[in-house]
Design a protein around this motif. Structure first.
Motif, PDB file in Angstrom:
ATOM      1  N   ASN A 134     -11.013   2.383  -3.748  1.00 34.40           N
ATOM      2  CA  ASN A 134      -9.852   2.092  -3.056  1.00 34.40           C
ATOM      3  C   ASN A 134      -9.302   1.781  -2.419  1.00 34.40           C
ATOM      4  OD1 ASN A 134     -10.664  -0.972  -5.038  1.00 34.40           O
ATOM      5  ND2 ASN A 134     -10.066   0.566  -6.292  1.00 34.40           N
ATOM      6  N   GLY A 135      -9.375   3.412  -1.537  1.00 38.53           N
ATOM      7  CA  GLY A 135      -8.152   3.282  -0.468  1.00 38.53           C
ATOM      8  C   GLY A 135      -8.700   2.731   0.619  1.00 38.53           C
ATOM      9  N   ALA A 158     -10.066   7.665  -0.853  1.00 40.35           N
ATOM     10  CA  ALA A 158      -9.783   7.434  -2.264  1.00 40.35           C
ATOM     11  C   ALA A 158     -10.245   5.800  -2.483  1.00 40.35           C
ATOM     12  CB  ALA A 158      -8.639   7.434  -2.957  1.00 40.35           C
ATOM     13  N   LEU A 174       0.460  -1.325  -0.018  1.00 42.67           N
ATOM     14  CA  LEU A 174      -0.026   0.008   0.077  1.00 42.67           C
ATOM     15  C   LEU A 174       1.074   1.524   0.394  1.00 42.67           C
ATOM     16  CD1 LEU A 174      -3.267   0.869   0.411  1.00 42.67           C
ATOM     17  CD2 LEU A 174      -2.496   0.992   2.845  1.00 42.67           C
ATOM     18  N   GLN A 213     -12.204  -0.198   3.392  1.00 41.95           N
ATOM     19  CA  GLN A 213     -11.779  -0.386   1.899  1.00 41.95           C
ATOM     20  C   GLN A 213     -13.462   0.796   1.434  1.00 41.95           C
ATOM     21  OE1 GLN A 213      -9.808  -3.342  -0.028  1.00 41.95           O
ATOM     22  NE2 GLN A 213      -9.581  -1.483  -1.534  1.00 41.95           N
ATOM     23  N   ASP A 232      -5.035   7.242  -0.063  1.00 42.79           N
ATOM     24  CA  ASP A 232      -5.059   6.256  -0.139  1.00 42.79           C
ATOM     25  C   ASP A 232      -5.224   4.845   0.987  1.00 42.79           C
ATOM     26  OD1 ASP A 232      -4.821   5.976  -2.918  1.00 42.79           O
ATOM     27  OD2 ASP A 232      -2.729   7.454  -2.315  1.00 42.79           O
ATOM     28  N   GLY A 253       1.137   6.038  -1.497  1.00 43.65           N
ATOM     29  CA  GLY A 253      -0.008   7.388  -1.938  1.00 43.65           C
ATOM     30  C   GLY A 253       0.081   7.929  -0.985  1.00 43.65           C
TER      31      GLY A 253
END
Ligand code: SAM
Length: 200
Positions: A139-140, A137, A43, A199, A109, A45
């Motif tokens: 899919n974050g 976000a 993970l 998520q 993210d 971002g």
């Protein structure tokens, strides 16, 4: 008029640099965050830390490679965190979770929330959970750590520990629950600790 959150600024300001005066300040990252980061190395971002206090969790998240923004309503907490981590690449900002800038919406993210929801009276809960949800976000992921209690238990507060079903608000506002753990952690402030991963 005094706001329900003014006492945070008074506490940080009156502490005058002494972290012993901040009951939740451990000067180390949350162990449940450390465990999460070591299990989710893919993970990456932008990350947001809600109610970052003195900044230890933000530092850990930034060290894990995230482009990190850490917010707190207290200007003294943010000043203090900036001083502690001035060499680190972390953006510390004074922000109220209830009045976030538009650019925060759906743009992180990874969002980390530890012990902020429970620090305000229960009436703020839906609005706060909706505001936190709004920052994640598509899919974050959102990791929430909170003190909790069983149905029927009473604690004077603050903090105001959560009931398990109150965490269901994150799903009501559109997130999917990926993991959920309960830990027994008896004290005069709460009886349980919750860790939940969501998520968008
Ligand atoms: C109990 S402390 C937890 C601090 C840190 N997250 C931790 O786990 O140690 C709650 C933090 O949330 C901040 N806070 C309270 N209300 C807030 C709001 N509306 N917006 C942003 N931060 C807030 C407080 O100033 C305080 O630093």
């Amino acid at each position: 008029m005094k706001k329900d959150t003014d006492w945070f600024e008074e506490l940080y300001n009156n502490a005058d640099g002494d972290s012993c005066a901040i009951p939740w300040a451990k000067l180390s990252p949350d162990p449940l965050l450390l465990e999460f980061l070591s299990n989710h190395k893919n993970l990456q971002g932008r990350a947001l830390v809600i109610g970052c206090g003195l900044g230890d969790d933000a530092k850990e998240i930034a060290d894990a490679g995230f482009d990190t923004i850490a917010i707190d309503i207290s200007k003294s907490a943010i000043k203090w965190a900036k001083q502690r981590f001035e060499e680190d690449d972390i953006t510390f900002c004074v922000e109220d979770i209830f009045h976030l800038p538009k650019e925060y919406l759906h743009s992180f993210d990874f969002v980390f929330e530890s012990l902020t929801i429970q620090s305000l009276p229960i009436t703020f809960r839906p609005e706060m959970i909706e505001a936190i949800t709004s920052t994640v976000a598509s899919n974050g992921k959102l990791l929430v750590v909170a003190h909790g209690k069983n149905e029927g238990e009473t604690f004077e507060g603050p903090p105001y520990p959560l009931l398990i079903n109150e965490l269901g608000l994150f799903q009501k506002y559109g997130l999917k629950q990926l993991e959920f753990s309960i830990y027994e952690e008896s004290s005069n402030l709460s009886s349980l600790k919750f860790k939940a991963l969501y998520q968008n």
